[in-house]
Design an enzyme around this catalytic site. Structure first.
Site, PDB file in Angstrom:
ATOM      1  N   GLY A  12       0.789  -1.229   0.000  1.00 26.72           N
ATOM      2  CA  GLY A  12       0.000   0.000   0.000  1.00 26.72           C
ATOM      3  C   GLY A  12       0.816   1.271   0.000  1.00 26.72           C
ATOM      4  O   GLY A  12       0.310   2.331   0.380  1.00 26.72           O
ATOM      5  N   ASN A 101      -5.591   2.407 -13.299  1.00 26.09           N
ATOM      6  CA  ASN A 101      -4.622   1.466 -12.734  1.00 26.09           C
ATOM      7  C   ASN A 101      -3.221   2.028 -12.925  1.00 26.09           C
ATOM      8  O   ASN A 101      -2.969   2.787 -13.855  1.00 26.09           O
ATOM      9  CB  ASN A 101      -4.742   0.119 -13.463  1.00 26.09           C
ATOM     10  CG  ASN A 101      -3.758  -0.922 -12.953  1.00 26.09           C
ATOM     11  OD1 ASN A 101      -3.583  -1.087 -11.735  1.00 26.09           O
ATOM     12  ND2 ASN A 101      -3.097  -1.624 -13.858  1.00 26.09           N
ATOM     13  N   HIS A 103       0.668   0.572 -13.512  1.00 23.48           N
ATOM     14  CA  HIS A 103       1.428  -0.638 -13.835  1.00 23.48           C
ATOM     15  C   HIS A 103       2.919  -0.299 -13.784  1.00 23.48           C
ATOM     16  O   HIS A 103       3.321   0.736 -14.322  1.00 23.48           O
ATOM     17  CB  HIS A 103       1.039  -1.153 -15.227  1.00 23.48           C
ATOM     18  CG  HIS A 103       1.673  -2.467 -15.536  1.00 23.48           C
ATOM     19  ND1 HIS A 103       1.200  -3.656 -15.020  1.00 23.48           N
ATOM     20  CD2 HIS A 103       2.776  -2.777 -16.255  1.00 23.48           C
ATOM     21  CE1 HIS A 103       1.979  -4.640 -15.420  1.00 23.48           C
ATOM     22  NE2 HIS A 103       2.940  -4.140 -16.169  1.00 23.48           N
ATOM     23  N   ASP A 144      -4.360  -4.733 -18.187  1.00 22.77           N
ATOM     24  CA  ASP A 144      -3.312  -3.799 -18.655  1.00 22.77           C
ATOM     25  C   ASP A 144      -3.499  -3.319 -20.091  1.00 22.77           C
ATOM     26  O   ASP A 144      -2.527  -2.958 -20.757  1.00 22.77           O
ATOM     27  CB  ASP A 144      -1.916  -4.448 -18.525  1.00 22.77           C
ATOM     28  CG  ASP A 144      -1.609  -4.843 -17.096  1.00 22.77           C
ATOM     29  OD1 ASP A 144      -2.109  -4.181 -16.177  1.00 22.77           O
ATOM     30  OD2 ASP A 144      -0.892  -5.839 -16.909  1.00 22.77           O
ATOM     31  N   GLU A 173       6.280   6.198  -9.104  1.00 21.08           N
ATOM     32  CA  GLU A 173       4.844   6.022  -8.824  1.00 21.08           C
ATOM     33  C   GLU A 173       4.364   7.021  -7.775  1.00 21.08           C
ATOM     34  O   GLU A 173       3.315   7.652  -7.936  1.00 21.08           O
ATOM     35  CB  GLU A 173       4.576   4.591  -8.355  1.00 21.08           C
ATOM     36  CG  GLU A 173       4.799   3.566  -9.456  1.00 21.08           C
ATOM     37  CD  GLU A 173       4.446   2.150  -9.059  1.00 21.08           C
ATOM     38  OE1 GLU A 173       4.027   1.392  -9.938  1.00 21.08           O
ATOM     39  OE2 GLU A 173       4.594   1.795  -7.875  1.00 21.08           O
TER      40      GLU A 173
HETATM   41  C1  GAR Z   1       3.198  -1.095  -7.560  1.00 21.78           C
HETATM   42  O1  GAR Z   1       4.517  -1.042  -8.034  1.00 21.78           O
HETATM   43  C2  GAR Z   1       2.226  -1.214  -8.712  1.00 21.78           C
HETATM   44  O2  GAR Z   1       2.653  -0.580  -9.881  1.00 21.78           O
HETATM   45  C3  GAR Z   1       2.179  -2.710  -8.898  1.00 21.78           C
HETATM   46  O3  GAR Z   1       2.161  -3.232  -7.599  1.00 21.78           O
HETATM   47  C4  GAR Z   1       2.950  -2.381  -6.758  1.00 21.78           C
HETATM   48  C5  GAR Z   1       2.181  -2.123  -5.481  1.00 21.78           C
HETATM   49  O4  GAR Z   1       3.007  -1.484  -4.546  1.00 21.78           O
HETATM   50  N1  GAR Z   1       1.009  -3.099  -9.654  1.00 21.78           N
HETATM   51  C6  GAR Z   1       1.023  -4.111 -10.521  1.00 21.78           C
HETATM   52  O5  GAR Z   1       2.001  -4.814 -10.710  1.00 21.78           O
HETATM   53  C7  GAR Z   1      -0.293  -4.332 -11.261  1.00 21.78           C
HETATM   54  N2  GAR Z   1      -0.107  -5.222 -12.370  1.00 21.78           N
HETATM   55  P1  GAR Z   1       2.379  -0.832  -3.241  1.00 21.78           P
HETATM   56  O6  GAR Z   1       1.477  -1.888  -2.573  1.00 21.78           O
HETATM   57  O7  GAR Z   1       3.562  -0.501  -2.385  1.00 21.78           O
HETATM   58  O8  GAR Z   1       1.611   0.387  -3.652  1.00 21.78           O
END
Ligand code: GAR
Length: 188
Positions: A12, A101, A103, A144, A173
């Protein structure tokens, strides 16, 4: 004040970045967090931040009820921040053009089912790519594949590992996701 709903399955850190950004800058607030994992770190964030949360389960999910609960929060956007399920059809249909979303790669490369989190960074490093990045996109019924809203890039050096790349990607991100959400909210 815009209401945001976050769907997340993991630690999260993106959810936290979004919460913090709008606490500081105003204009929106996270009103609900939805997770498919009862032990996800994002639920600790929800508790610390006093944000209501819902846990959904593949075997017991009632899609119509979930949609009602989401509508109750009157969201301007539903944000997938590390959410590893496909979004249920009933939710997709109830919020057309309102679900986005993030990615952790430059789509259309390194996307699709099974391509999430560390798997993505391992594949990118194994392919000896010179750059990677993030993609923020609308969600449709295919993993995606929805329209891309924005991308940001970082370079990869010969000494990068999946872990060091994951660190770079998270930094991108945490910077770009809240600001892209703010930009989208201003168009609504
Ligand atoms: C993030 O890097 C996001 O881009 C990825 O999961 C991670 C979650 O991190 N999402 C995917 O891979 C979706 N296909 P977080 O729980 O620390 O935010």
């Amino acid at each position: 004040m815009h209401s945001l709903i976050i769907f997340a399955s993991g630690r999260g850190s993106n959810a936290q970045a979004i919460i913090d950004y709008f606490k500081k800058n105003g204009g929106a607030k996270v009103s609900l967090i939805v997770s498919n994992k009862a032990d996800a770190g994002v639920l600790d964030i929800a508790k610390n931040e006093h944000i209501p949360f819902l846990i959904i389960d593949k075997h017991t999910i009632n899609e119509a009820l979930l949609v009602e609960q989401l509508i109750d929060s009157n969201p301007s956007l539903i944000i997938l921040a590390g959410f590893l399920w496909k979004v249920p059809d009933a939710v997709l249909n109830a919020f057309p053009g309102r679900i986005i979303n993030i990615h952790p790669a430059l789509l259309p490369k390194y996307g699709g089912k099974g391509m999430y989190g560390h798997h993505v960074h391992e594949a990118v490093i194994a392919a000896k790519e010179k750059e990677s990045g993030i993609t923020i996109h609308y969600v449709n019924e295919h993993y995606d594949e929805g329209n891309i809203i924005t991308q940001a890039r970082c370079s990869i050096t010969g000494t990068d590992t999946p872990d060091s790349l994951a660190y770079k990607i998270h930094k991108l991100e945490h910077y770009f996701f809240p600001r892209t959400i703010e930009f989208l909210l201003k168009q609504l």
